[in-house]
Design an enzyme around this catalytic site. Structure first.
Site, PDB file in Angstrom:
ATOM      1  N   GLY A   9       0.755  -1.249   0.000  1.00  0.00           N
ATOM      2  CA  GLY A   9       0.000   0.000   0.000  1.00  0.00           C
ATOM      3  C   GLY A   9       0.787   1.302   0.000  1.00  0.00           C
ATOM      4  N   TRP A  21       2.188   2.929  -2.473  1.00  0.00           N
ATOM      5  CA  TRP A  21       1.768   3.798  -3.588  1.00  0.00           C
ATOM      6  C   TRP A  21       0.350   4.331  -3.343  1.00  0.00           C
ATOM      7  CZ3 TRP A  21       3.559   2.537  -9.237  1.00  0.00           C
ATOM      8  CH2 TRP A  21       4.953   2.451  -9.261  1.00  0.00           C
ATOM      9  N   ASP A  61      -5.274  -5.966  -5.864  1.00  0.00           N
ATOM     10  CA  ASP A  61      -4.179  -6.919  -5.588  1.00  0.00           C
ATOM     11  C   ASP A  61      -4.773  -8.282  -5.240  1.00  0.00           C
ATOM     12  OD1 ASP A  61      -0.934  -6.152  -4.804  1.00  0.00           O
ATOM     13  OD2 ASP A  61      -1.651  -8.187  -4.426  1.00  0.00           O
ATOM     14  N   ASP A  96      -7.419 -10.579  -9.313  1.00  0.00           N
ATOM     15  CA  ASP A  96      -6.286 -10.881 -10.186  1.00  0.00           C
ATOM     16  C   ASP A  96      -6.445 -10.061 -11.468  1.00  0.00           C
ATOM     17  OD1 ASP A  96      -4.525 -12.104 -12.020  1.00  0.00           O
ATOM     18  OD2 ASP A  96      -4.757 -14.060 -11.051  1.00  0.00           O
ATOM     19  N   ASP A 105       2.645  -1.432 -10.253  1.00  0.00           N
ATOM     20  CA  ASP A 105       3.915  -1.874  -9.648  1.00  0.00           C
ATOM     21  C   ASP A 105       3.870  -3.407  -9.583  1.00  0.00           C
ATOM     22  OD1 ASP A 105       6.404  -1.331  -8.541  1.00  0.00           O
ATOM     23  OD2 ASP A 105       5.644  -1.083  -6.502  1.00  0.00           O
ATOM     24  N   LYS A 146       5.996  -0.539 -13.591  1.00  0.00           N
ATOM     25  CA  LYS A 146       7.272  -1.176 -13.274  1.00  0.00           C
ATOM     26  C   LYS A 146       7.565  -2.180 -14.391  1.00  0.00           C
ATOM     27  CE  LYS A 146       7.652  -3.977  -9.572  1.00  0.00           C
ATOM     28  NZ  LYS A 146       8.382  -3.396  -8.458  1.00  0.00           N
TER      29      LYS A 146
END
Ligand SMILES: C[S@@+](CC[C@H](N)C(=O)[O-])C[C@H]1O[C@@H](n2cnc3c(N)ncnc32)[C@H](O)[C@@H]1O
Length: 206
Positions: free
Chosen positions: A61, A63, A81, A98, A121, A161
């Site tokens: 958490g 971000w 998540d 997902d 990320d 990312k």
């Protein structure tokens, strides 16, 4: 002590010496990753008050916390998540799901039909086999890019990312075809030895 245990102990000791880890704990951030987004935000000012931000791979958490600082008082952050995420805030909504499942997109769109910013990320469970980790991480990047294409407003931004490797150039081209501006950066809080970097994609073409 077994080798596995001593390796874990060494990892914990190393983490305690890490300046970003210490700073995250002092300032109450859930993860050192918070400082990566802070640097990106300082440079590109992608998140603004009132914005709707979608954070893919949001746990634990860091971000989410940084995004909340910028969207308040009337914006919102939606975090997705597969892992649990314990942030309680009136401007935050958590989706346990997902990103590879179609139903997750439906849930994202049921909260807001459009977002100003998508953050990703996302990282797979690492095997230590570099080529496999790279493949899996780039697959997650494509999931994030596909979701962004369906939820971002025209002109919106995407930060991802990426584990640098053979497929990252092809993935950069996919990003460039959908956004007018494209930057590749390695924030200071990203470990030098890791192949991790971030793509900052601005002005979604729609
Ligand atoms: C590096 S962590 C994110 C850290 C986060 N940005 C922060 O600031 O605390 C990567 C996250 O991606 C999540 N993840 C990996 N695969 C996923 C998937 N298929 N769907 C949703 N989340 C996923 C993991 O559970 C993990 O929590």
């Amino acid at each position: 002590m077994s080798e596995g245990l001593s390796l874990k102990k060494r990892w914990i000791e190393k983490r305690k010496r890490d300046q970003f880890y210490k700073k995250a704990r002092e300032l109450g951030y859930k993860s050192r990753a918070a400082f990566k987004l802070k640097e990106i935000q300082r440079r590109f000012k992608i998140i603004k008050a009132g914005y709707r931000v979608l954070d893919l791979g949001a746990a634990p958490g860091g971000w989410v916390q940084v995004s909340l600082e910028h969207v308040k008082p009337d914006g919102s952050v939606v975090g997705v998540d597969i892992k649990d995420l314990k942030i309680v805030d009136p401007n935050f909504i958590y989706i346990k799901g997902d990103v590879k499942e179609e139903n997750t997109l439906t849930r994202i769109l049921s909260i807001h039909s459009q977002y100003d910013v998508v953050l990703s990320d996302l990282s797979p469970n690492l095997t230590g086999i570099w080529s496999l980790d790279h493949e899996r991480q780039i697959d997650l990047c494509y999931e994030a890019l596909n979701i962004s294409s369906k939820v971002l407003r025209r002109g919106g931004s995407l930060v991802l990312k990426v584990f640098d490797g053979p497929r990252s150039r092809e993935f950069a081209e996919a990003c460039k075809s959908r956004f007018k501006k494209f930057y590749r950066i390695k924030p200071k809080a990203s470990r030098k030895k890791s192949s991790e970097m971030y793509f900052v994609c601005l002005v979604f073409k729609g």
